[in-house]
Design a protein around this motif. Structure first.
Motif, PDB file in Angstrom:
ATOM      1  N   GLN A   1       0.695  -1.308   0.091  1.00  0.00           N
ATOM      2  CA  GLN A   1       0.032   0.054   0.195  1.00  0.00           C
ATOM      3  C   GLN A   1       0.896   1.260  -0.033  1.00  0.00           C
TER       4      GLN A   1
ATOM      5  N   GLU B   1      -5.409   6.409   1.285  1.00  0.00           N
ATOM      6  CA  GLU B   1      -6.896   5.568   1.069  1.00  0.00           C
ATOM      7  C   GLU B   1      -6.821   5.143  -0.198  1.00  0.00           C
ATOM      8  N   LEU B   2      -6.510   5.807  -1.260  1.00  0.00           N
ATOM      9  CA  LEU B   2      -6.649   5.295  -2.498  1.00  0.00           C
ATOM     10  C   LEU B   2      -5.845   4.073  -3.141  1.00  0.00           C
TER      11      LEU B   2
ATOM     12  N   GLY C   1      -4.913   1.891  -1.035  1.00  0.00           N
ATOM     13  CA  GLY C   1      -5.619   0.801  -0.220  1.00  0.00           C
ATOM     14  C   GLY C   1      -6.633   0.231  -1.083  1.00  0.00           C
ATOM     15  N   VAL C   2      -7.395   1.205  -1.763  1.00  0.00           N
ATOM     16  CA  VAL C   2      -8.519   0.617  -2.443  1.00  0.00           C
ATOM     17  C   VAL C   2      -7.693  -0.082  -3.749  1.00  0.00           C
TER      18      VAL C   2
ATOM     19  N   GLN D   1      -5.003  -1.539  -3.737  1.00  0.00           N
ATOM     20  CA  GLN D   1      -4.481  -2.843  -3.600  1.00  0.00           C
ATOM     21  C   GLN D   1      -5.542  -3.998  -3.528  1.00  0.00           C
TER      22      GLN D   1
END
Lengths: 200, 200
Positions: A138, A162-163, A165-166, A168
């Protein structure tokens, strides 16, 4: 001993168990691959496994690290390839992850994802190691996105962690579906939505 | 026999094996759950399993159907709840999938995803059934998106099947990460990106 003569050392039994064991576990899953399967693939005596690893769990932790520092790590390096613009690196990273699926007819999927599904609730050390490795992934994606923000390719207010993480987890899900469908179409679909909607 | 007296039949051994077996497989994974674990949880004799199922694979196919027609199917029904606007249904569906993860401390994840990771390369019938069930889920999400297009909440040119596929696989990936991190944060992150970027 003549220092000018370099002899490539023969792989030790330990190395053979790790290399062949990683391949067998990636193909069959950690739960399905028995110690017997692993030593047979490595061509070493069964006792060799217990000489080198205190448990199957200890072996599992080592192959996770081997995978991460090997092919998985070389894909992550794409995200730091400054010869490409940041979002081009991100595209190349997703494409490399997709293309790798064709090895082994798409049945293997991602070793980290497979471990998560089949072993994270059976071993706390394996679950914790997975969380660390996912965190590093991440972070690598987030740094690439931050470079895109710095270059003006993404808006300044982008929440890169955040982006990342999404991106990934969505890749993990697409790779899992590729394994079910025996097709890279789910990863291609994600790539289109990523560039046409999420990053536009 | 007096037809006015309705007696609730006791669950058969077959039903006990399916109900308790589904629970055990969801908690431990199909590969990890032995037939012995399953009959012990069901409280039936070991021979009862082979009386009712020709193989562990046949049992696996039945619990997939039981899961799909049970809690999983009741979540899919949210997508068709016409009391809500289409995109509100989609949000409620993702939230219900997230909230369900709290049962069992997030360790169970999605039964379909777990089967895909640990069993789809070991059984062609299980892999094919997974693809069917995933296809039905994608269709249900696509119909909800099509309703959003019809109501003007999404642009007319939306490729509903493609977008539904990405939503489905991204949720699978987020649920897999929730299982690793023992936190619903990955699903919440996906929900934000879905509504703030993908569907905006």
């Amino acid at each position: 001993m003549d220092e000018h003569i370099k002899v490539m050392p023969k792989p030790s039994n330990r190395e053979k168990i790790l290399t062949e064991g990683l391949r067998v576990v990636h193909e069959r899953g950690f739960a399905h691959a028995s110690v017997r399967d692993i030593v047979q693939a490595a061509g070493v005596p069964q006792g060799s496994f217990t000489n080198h690893f205190v448990s199957k769990e200890a072996f599992g932790l080592e192959i996770l690290d081997l995978y991460y520092s090997g092919t998985y790590g070389s894909r992550l390096a794409i995200l730091r390839n400054e010869a490409l613009a940041p979002l081009d690196r991100l595209r190349a990273y997703v494409e490399a992850s997709r293309d790798r699926l064709n090895n082994g007819g798409m049945r293997a999927g991602c070793l980290l994802g497979n471990f998560t599904a089949d072993s994270s609730e059976h071993s706390e050390p394996i679950r914790e190691r997975l969380v660390e490795l996912y965190g590093q992934t991440q972070q690598a994606i987030a740094e690439c996105l931050a470079a895109a923000v710095a270059s003006g390719a993404l808006p300044a207010e982008t929440d890169c962690m955040e982006l990342a993480g999404v991106i990934q987890t969505s890749m993990q899900g697409a790779i899992l579906m590729a394994k079910a469908q025996l097709s890279t179409a789910p990863v291609d679909r994600f790539l289109r939505v990523l560039f046409e909607k999420i990053l536009r």
